[in-house]
Write a protein that holds these residues in place. Structure first.
Motif, short mmCIF file in Angstrom:
data_model
loop_
_atom_site.label_atom_id
_atom_site.label_comp_id
_atom_site.label_asym_id
_atom_site.label_seq_id
_atom_site.Cartn_x
_atom_site.Cartn_y
_atom_site.Cartn_z
N ASN A 66 0.76 -1.02 -0.49
CA ASN A 66 0.38 0.23 0.25
C ASN A 66 0.45 1.47 0.37
O ASN A 66 0.20 2.05 0.10
N LEU A 350 -4.03 6.15 -13.68
CA LEU A 350 -4.90 5.46 -13.21
C LEU A 350 -5.72 4.23 -13.96
O LEU A 350 -6.64 3.51 -13.33
N ARG A 435 3.86 5.22 -7.93
CA ARG A 435 2.41 4.97 -7.17
C ARG A 435 2.62 2.80 -8.45
O ARG A 435 2.52 2.92 -9.43
N GLN A 436 2.35 2.18 -7.29
CA GLN A 436 2.00 0.94 -7.67
C GLN A 436 0.69 0.41 -7.41
O GLN A 436 0.51 0.23 -6.58
N VAL A 437 -0.28 -0.02 -8.13
CA VAL A 437 -1.71 -0.46 -8.32
C VAL A 437 -1.71 -1.77 -8.59
O VAL A 437 -1.35 -2.27 -9.27
N PRO A 461 -9.21 2.05 -9.85
CA PRO A 461 -7.92 2.54 -9.53
C PRO A 461 -8.00 3.88 -8.94
O PRO A 461 -7.58 4.10 -7.63
N GLN A 464 -8.49 4.32 -4.32
CA GLN A 464 -7.28 3.36 -4.01
C GLN A 464 -6.43 3.68 -3.25
O GLN A 464 -5.80 5.56 -3.64
N TRP A 466 -3.36 5.28 -1.54
CA TRP A 466 -1.96 4.88 -1.44
C TRP A 466 -1.03 6.19 -0.09
O TRP A 466 -1.43 7.41 -0.44
N ASP A 492 -5.79 -0.31 -1.46
CA ASP A 492 -5.88 -1.38 -2.42
C ASP A 492 -4.18 -0.83 -3.11
O ASP A 492 -3.61 0.22 -2.97
N SER A 493 -3.53 -1.72 -3.89
CA SER A 493 -2.37 -1.21 -3.56
C SER A 493 -1.49 -1.42 -4.78
O SER A 493 -1.61 -2.53 -5.41
N GLY A 494 -0.17 -1.14 -5.02
CA GLY A 494 0.31 -2.47 -6.03
C GLY A 494 1.84 -2.86 -4.57
O GLY A 494 1.71 -2.52 -3.60
#
Length: 501
Positions: A66, A350, A435-437, A461, A464, A466, A492-494
């Motif tokens: 996250n 996103l 950012r990673q989703v 996305p 989410q 972050w 939610d995240s990457g």
């Protein structure tokens, strides 16, 4: 060496203590509880398996990040295809939380799901513990069992495993510690009758060490290994990654199951471009389906990825690759002008599978293959927000693509499964700037018709949370973050290191 060794041992002991803590929490489960539930939270590097007797998909484990913490799961979800409904199945004494494991279904005893290895990460995502345990989920009785047998593979993740006759065959993977890492190219067999491991020693030259490769069984009884990822240290604190694009066949020599041989293969057709983090499933007619992935542009201080949502098929009978092109509804076929590549800005970067799709993206790049050859690749890719550009009937070029068909956006480390000729794609991740989703959408595609994707679960996305990285975190927060698995946890995240798994 001594100090580093002690530090590494201490970190491993800390992780083992954290795993034991979570297992104590899991031990509170005393009976099987099946609860209808919303779709699972976003994750990647989980396993999605097909029930051998029922119209069900089985999701186990996984991870997400996250922005500050890494979350690991050992939850078990069942997706009923006919009812389009999810059920969370809590079973006593499950395997510890993990990701990047391998799960293989066999039909014995009403169906068994075998799970080997994988990894557990500290909340910071900087320390890793690699499992070498073997578990079986008895699908008929819904019970987990740990199968203890000596002589098996060392702890690892990113390996690959397939069912071959009455054996499980395992190849490759990697092990990473704070100060070092190692990639494997060893091969092990687990006998499903005797419950014993044996290490295979195939003759001839096989694949170099790697993780995250394609591993599939051919109709002729061989096992194909394709692609994968590995890295090596070129100088202090600088690693160089390799996206492998070679293919090998592993098969019994002279029909003997105790003697194996490697053969290098040179398939024809349109091969996938070099990448890591792709996903694989067995398609109808014994073809291997290849989806998505990421091509990382590695610099000494940064890593930028180009994500894919394309489909390829490998036909082992003809030893040929071909690209999966969607036909699309005939009445909607139109030619569309190719757009310029645009850098996403603001929140729109996103966009994933929603409205307001962008024009196709033309990509021209040079890729250095393993033998030093420079290959120029020209592609037209659908932007995040459209997938599977159907090919015009009167055009062979990808540049004149048909109207966009909504589908899974470009991603890596997604979960794939095929049931009754229908492909299901769940989750995975992509990057948008820093950012990673992590994704939680579910799409399906009829592989016989190859017309259009259908969205079973959609996600936005943009909603989410972050969390920006901080310099320090409280220990109590770390324990809370690593636990994961809460039903109401929707951050939610990457994930920061999934591409090689």
């Amino acid at each position: 060496m001594g100090k580093k060794g002690k530090k590494e041992k201490k970190e491993e002991e800390d992780l083992e203590a954290l795993i034991a803590h979570f297992q104590t929490l899991d031990a509170k489960r005393t009976q099987i509880v099946e609860t209808p539930c919303p779709p699972p939270s976003p994750r990647l590097n989980a396993s999605l398996s097909v029930h051998p007797e029922k119209d069900e998909l089985i999701l186990f484990g996984g991870e997400y990040f996250n922005g500050q913490k890494t979350f690991l799961y050992n939850e078990l979800y069942v997706y009923n295809i006919r009812k389009d409904a999810w059920t969370k199945v809590d079973i006593p004494s499950p395997p510890p939380r993990r990701c990047a494991h391998q799960a293989v279904v066999v039909p014995q005893g009403g169906g068994q799901l075998w799970v080997f290895g994988g990894e557990f990460a500290s909340p910071s995502g900087e320390q890793f513990y690699h499992y070498k345990d073997l578990w079986v989920l008895h699908l008929a009785t819904k019970t987990w069992e740990q199968v203890k047998s000596t002589g098996g593979p060392s702890g690892r993740s990113g390996h690959r495993m397939v069912a071959w006759k009455r054996q499980l065959i395992l190849f490759g993977g990697f092990h990473e510690s704070t100060r070092d890492y190692i990639y494997y190219n060893d091969v092990y067999a687990f006998n499903l009758d005797t419950f014993t491991w044996s290490k295979l020693s195939p003759s001839s030259t096989g694949p170099t060490p790697r993780s995250g490769c394609q591993m599939s069984v051919t109709p002729q009884g061989g096992i194909v290994i394709y692609g994968g990822y590995s890295k090596q240290r070129v100088k202090k604190d600088v690693d160089k990654g390799t996206r492998h694009s070679d293919m090998f066949l592993l098969k019994p020599e002279d029909g003997r199951e105790d003697k194996w041989v490697w053969t290098r293969m040179n398939p024809s057709g349109v091969k996938p471009t070099p990448r890591s983090g792709f996903s694989v499933a067995m398609a109808p007619n014994h073809q291997t389906l290849f989806f998505g992935g990421v091509c990382d542009e590695e610099e000494e201080e940064s890593l930028a990825g180009e994500f894919f949502n394309d489909l390829y098929f490998y036909d082992a009978t003809r030893n040929r690759w071909f690209e999966g092109q969607l036909k699309g509804p005939k009445s909607e076929k139109k030619k569309r002008r190719r757009g310029r590549r645009e850098e996403p800005e603001g929140g729109s970067k996103l966009a994933c599978g929603g409205a307001g799709t962008q024009a196709p993206v033309e990509v021209v790049k040079e890729v250095v293959t393993e033998d030093g050859t420079v290959v120029t690749i020209k592609q037209v890719l659908s932007a995040p927000g459209s997938a599977g550009q159907p090919q015009s009937e009167d055009e062979d070029s990808l540049e004149e693509a048909g109207s966009p068909t909504p589908g899974p956006c470009p991603r890596s480390n997604a979960m794939l499964a095929v049931k009754h000729g229908v492909l299901y794609v769940y989750g995975g991740m992509f990057e948008a700037g820093d950012r990673q989703v992590t994704l939680s959408d579910l799409h399906c595609l009829d592989l016989h018709r190859m017309e259009a994707w259908k969205a079973l679960v959609e996600m936005d996305p943009e909603t989410q949370e972050w969390l920006e990285e901080t310099d320090s975190e409280e220990d109590s927060e770390e324990v809370e973050g690593a636990e994961g698995g809460d039903e109401d946890e929707d951050e939610d995240s990457g994930e920061e290191s999934g591409a090689e798994d």
